[in-house]
Design a protein around this motif. Structure first.
Motif, PDB file in Angstrom:
ATOM      1  N   UNK A 121      72.338  30.132  43.865  1.00 33.56           N
ATOM      2  CA  UNK A 121      71.381  29.306  43.136  1.00 33.56           C
ATOM      3  C   UNK A 121      71.853  29.125  41.692  1.00 33.56           C
ATOM      4  N   UNK A 122      71.905  27.883  41.251  1.00 34.99           N
ATOM      5  CA  UNK A 122      72.283  27.555  39.877  1.00 34.99           C
ATOM      6  C   UNK A 122      71.267  26.561  39.327  1.00 34.99           C
ATOM      7  N   UNK A 123      71.357  26.282  38.038  1.00 35.58           N
ATOM      8  CA  UNK A 123      70.480  25.296  37.430  1.00 35.58           C
ATOM      9  C   UNK A 123      69.948  25.752  36.088  1.00 35.58           C
ATOM     10  N   UNK A 124      69.182  24.883  35.451  1.00 39.89           N
ATOM     11  CA  UNK A 124      68.681  25.172  34.110  1.00 39.89           C
ATOM     12  C   UNK A 124      67.764  26.384  34.084  1.00 39.89           C
ATOM     13  N   UNK A 125      66.948  26.570  35.126  1.00 42.37           N
ATOM     14  CA  UNK A 125      66.051  27.716  35.136  1.00 42.37           C
ATOM     15  C   UNK A 125      66.823  29.027  35.290  1.00 42.37           C
ATOM     16  N   UNK A 156      60.769  30.457  47.711  1.00 39.23           N
ATOM     17  CA  UNK A 156      60.133  29.151  47.851  1.00 39.23           C
ATOM     18  C   UNK A 156      59.017  29.036  46.818  1.00 39.23           C
ATOM     19  N   UNK A 157      58.612  27.799  46.528  1.00 41.24           N
ATOM     20  CA  UNK A 157      57.535  27.589  45.568  1.00 41.24           C
ATOM     21  C   UNK A 157      56.261  28.296  46.032  1.00 41.24           C
ATOM     22  N   UNK A 204      63.058  29.091  42.469  1.00 43.54           N
ATOM     23  CA  UNK A 204      63.073  28.199  43.634  1.00 43.54           C
ATOM     24  C   UNK A 204      64.413  27.476  43.610  1.00 43.54           C
ATOM     25  N   UNK A 205      65.278  27.836  44.540  1.00 38.72           N
ATOM     26  CA  UNK A 205      66.668  27.390  44.469  1.00 38.72           C
ATOM     27  C   UNK A 205      67.060  26.312  45.446  1.00 38.72           C
ATOM     28  N   UNK A 206      66.100  25.698  46.113  1.00 31.75           N
ATOM     29  CA  UNK A 206      66.447  24.669  47.096  1.00 31.75           C
ATOM     30  C   UNK A 206      65.931  23.305  46.660  1.00 31.75           C
ATOM     31  N   UNK A 207      65.718  23.153  45.354  1.00 33.22           N
ATOM     32  CA  UNK A 207      65.226  21.886  44.842  1.00 33.22           C
ATOM     33  C   UNK A 207      66.347  20.950  44.439  1.00 33.22           C
ATOM     34  N   UNK A 267      66.700  24.036  39.757  1.00 34.73           N
ATOM     35  CA  UNK A 267      67.233  25.079  40.610  1.00 34.73           C
ATOM     36  C   UNK A 267      67.743  24.461  41.889  1.00 34.73           C
ATOM     37  N   UNK A 268      69.026  24.663  42.188  1.00 36.37           N
ATOM     38  CA  UNK A 268      69.628  24.059  43.373  1.00 36.37           C
ATOM     39  C   UNK A 268      70.819  24.901  43.804  1.00 36.37           C
ATOM     40  N   UNK A 269      71.350  24.610  44.969  1.00 38.90           N
ATOM     41  CA  UNK A 269      72.444  25.405  45.508  1.00 38.90           C
ATOM     42  C   UNK A 269      73.788  24.910  45.007  1.00 38.90           C
TER      43      UNK A 269
END
Length: 331
Positions: free
Chosen positions: A109-113, A134-135, A92-95, A100-102
């Motif tokens: 999408x980047x982030x710890x996950x 999406x979730x 889920x990359x829009x958090x 997870x975020x852009x």
């Protein structure tokens, strides 16, 4: 055996200068958005030890931690999945950061996950094929075969275990956040008596608070007032304006926000309270991939890249000792 950690109340993060710009605007006593932004800029320039995590937000992710292939783990990948040389992963990359975020291109999408998924792909000798979902999509995406695994803060519970296999890699922790400088300390039900708390409707956090309220009422204590918000941004505005005493939400987001001096973490609770819940890589039940993912995770636990990745995102408090397939959970 995965260890259970004692919840922390006031973590101190080793952080450096900011590269990451968080988009949530915090409410002050000022009435206009311009005044709020001006106050944020002033607070950022005057911040002392509470500085943002230094994270590369470029699409290239130059400082992402990597690992190498573990032949024994790679040999466990089912042939149908290994055939194309890719591990197709949903995130889920829009958090909000850091999960997870852009990235700066507003597309990648980047982030710890993503980083944990990348480590597992490295250890299995596969190319990471990342899908932004999406979730609401993730269960059907796994069941339909659109993705082979999900790395997206998915908690293990009894219902999900009927349909999916899991390999754990973090504890599921929720954090209470309050205004910076708050003297609140929340470790148990009695600590929320009489407070006004922000929470999302229908969330696990709400379930915990309702259970704590029931315990308090049974003990003759005043229950907390629950104030419902549709998203974390609105809850943060409520904290800053003094409309609520604290907000209960995901710990990773809280750690990032605290590092920027936006809030103070005043307590944590496991998402499975009174039991322990774990965040896990999620695969289709019975297709054999989970054993390979567990072996890949064990490899990156052993070579230190797992710990380095959690340090990169300030999530070492959620570390587990080893990955476990389908841990026992309370029904």
């Amino acid at each position: 055996m995965t260890r259970t950690r004692t919840p922390r109340t006031r973590p101190v993060l080793p952080v450096t200068s900011a590269l990451l710009l968080f988009t949530v605007t915090l409410l002050s006593a000022c009435s206009s958005s311009a005044d709020i932004e001006a106050e944020e800029r002033a607070e950022s320039s005057n911040a002392g030890s509470a500085q943002p995590l230094s994270v590369d937000t470029s699409p290239e992710q130059a400082d992402r931690v990597s690992s190498d292939e573990d032949p024994d783990a790679a040999a466990l990948v089912p042939g149908a999945i290994a055939a194309d040389g890719r591990l197709t992963v949903g995130v889920v990359g829009t958090g909000e950061p850091p999960l997870g975020f852009l990235a700066d291109d507003n597309s990648t999408v980047v982030g710890s996950e993503v980083d944990i998924a990348s480590l597992v792909a490295d250890s299995l000798g596969l190319e990471l094929d990342l899908r932004n979902i999406s979730w609401e999509q993730w269960p059907l995406s796994v069941q339909s075969g659109d993705v082979e695994a999900v790395f997206s803060n998915v908690g293990v519970n009894a219902e999900r275990l009927q349909l999916f296999d899991f390999a754990t890699y973090r504890q599921g922790i929720m954090a209470f956040t309050a205004q910076s400088g708050s003297d609140l300390e929340i470790a148990e039900a009695a600590d929320i008596a009489g407070l006004t708390l922000a929470v999302g409707s229908g969330t696990n956090q709400e379930r915990i608070l309702l259970d704590w309220n029931a315990d308090n009422e049974a003990a003759g204590l005043e229950p907390a007032t629950l104030d419902y918000y549709a998203n974390a941004a609105d809850a943060l505005l409520a904290i800053r304006s003094g409309r609520v005493d604290a907000y209960l939400g995901p710990n990773p987001n809280a750690v990032y926000q605290e590092s920027k001096g936006q809030v103070a973490i005043v307590g944590t609770v496991n998402a499975g309270w009174p039991n322990t819940t774990y965040v896990a890589a999620t695969t289709l039940k019975g297709n054999g991939l989970v054993e390979a993912v567990q072996a890949g995770l064990q490899h990156v636990f052993d070579d230190g890249s797992y710990t380095a990745t959690l340090e990169r995102w300030g999530l070492t408090d959620e570390a587990v000792d080893e990955p476990v397939v389908n841990p026992q959970v309370a029904s």
